[in-house]
Enzyme design. Structure first.
Site: not given
Ligand code: GLP
Length: 269
Positions: A67, A136, A138, A143
């Site tokens: 993404d 959340n 995702h 989402e």
């Molecule tokens: C972002 C990314 C996700 C990732 C998420 C978790 O939102 N788009 O792909 O899984 O962060 O991040 P963290 O590892 O900082 O909790």
């Protein structure tokens, strides 16, 4: 789903790095699906180290990130392209033309999303997709309530995501772009292998819902229950709300694949 609970986050990251390195060792022209976020930082650091130590080259590898924020270009320090350059791309011999991150600065984001999906197909699909789990639920930026069959597209980020990711933007919620291009949940499910890494007590409740709960659009990560070859690595903190602990530990001790992965991690090869 196969699950390994690691004693701590560092060991979960080490195991993920080893599995990525093994994938490249076994298939030099692998197509890797990559993720961003804090969980991934240690994984990339360890992957760079282990690839160097084991003489594993990335010259034939192609990558596709999950993404990117709409509106941010490669030169923006908060863009995921920038993150990938800093944490992985600049440290290994990946050919720049073979690293793909959706172009958040594309004039037509919808067209860029469709083209990205086509690029993945042209590359022959993804061999191994690395994933984190948002607080959340995702995956990528799919989402809650995203269609479980969704494809790469432009999405509006959830408020929880803006809050979770505001740290990257100096804590200023208003600076976090509210749209992104993300691989769809359906796109992610087509990867030949999936590897999700979830660490920290803050993810315990959502990890339990994704792994043990019903498959539902409210928890996009739960869609991975439909993936035929998905491994989830958790640390003790993230595993603390699981109710199927005995069943997981039994599999960790008796499933040949899980036993091999764990023994390689604990000093074997
Ligand atoms: C972002 C990314 C996700 C990732 C998420 C978790 O939102 N788009 O792909 O899984 O962060 O991040 P963290 O590892 O900082 O909790």
């Amino acid at each position: 789903m196969k699950i390994i609970i690691c004693p701590d986050a560092a060991r979960a990251a080490g195991l993920a790095a080893r599995l990525l390195a093994d994938q490249v060792r076994d298939k030099a022209d692998s197509v890797l699906g990559l993720a961003t976020g804090r969980t991934m930082e240690a994984i990339y650091r360890l992957l760079v180290g282990t690839a160097r130590a084991r003489g594993i080259g990335f010259g034939g590898v192609t990558t596709f990130n999950l993404d990117e924020y709409v509106g941010l270009g490669a030169e923006d320090a908060q863009s995921y392209r920038h993150y990938m350059q800093a944490h992985l791309f600049s440290h290994v011999d990946l050919a720049p033309g073979r690293t793909h991150v959706p172009d958040g600065a594309a004039p037509d984001a919808d067209a860029e999303a469709a083209a990205y999906e086509a690029r993945i197909a042209r590359a022959g699909g993804i061999d191994l997709q690395l994933l984190g789990l948002g607080e959340n639920g995702h995956i990528g930026f799919n989402e809650p309530l995203s269609s479980l069959a969704s494809r790469t597209r432009v999405v509006t980020l959830a408020q929880a995501t803006l809050v979770q990711n505001a740290g990257m933007f100096g804590g200023d919620l208003s600076r976090v772009p509210n749209r992104a291009i993300t691989m769809g949940t359906g796109t992610i499910l087509e990867a030949r292998r999936a590897l999700m890494v979830v660490t920290g007590a803050g993810k315990a409740a959502i990890a339990a819902r994704a792994i043990e709960g019903p498959v539902c659009a409210a928890v996009p990560g739960s869609a991975l229950q439909f993936h035929p070859d998905c491994l989830v690595l958790l640390d003790e903190a993230a595993a603390s709300a699981l109710t199927q602990r005995d069943a997981i530990e039994w599999q960790m001790r008796h499933d040949a694949e899980l036993v091999a992965i764990q023994s390689a991690a604990s000093g074997g090869r």
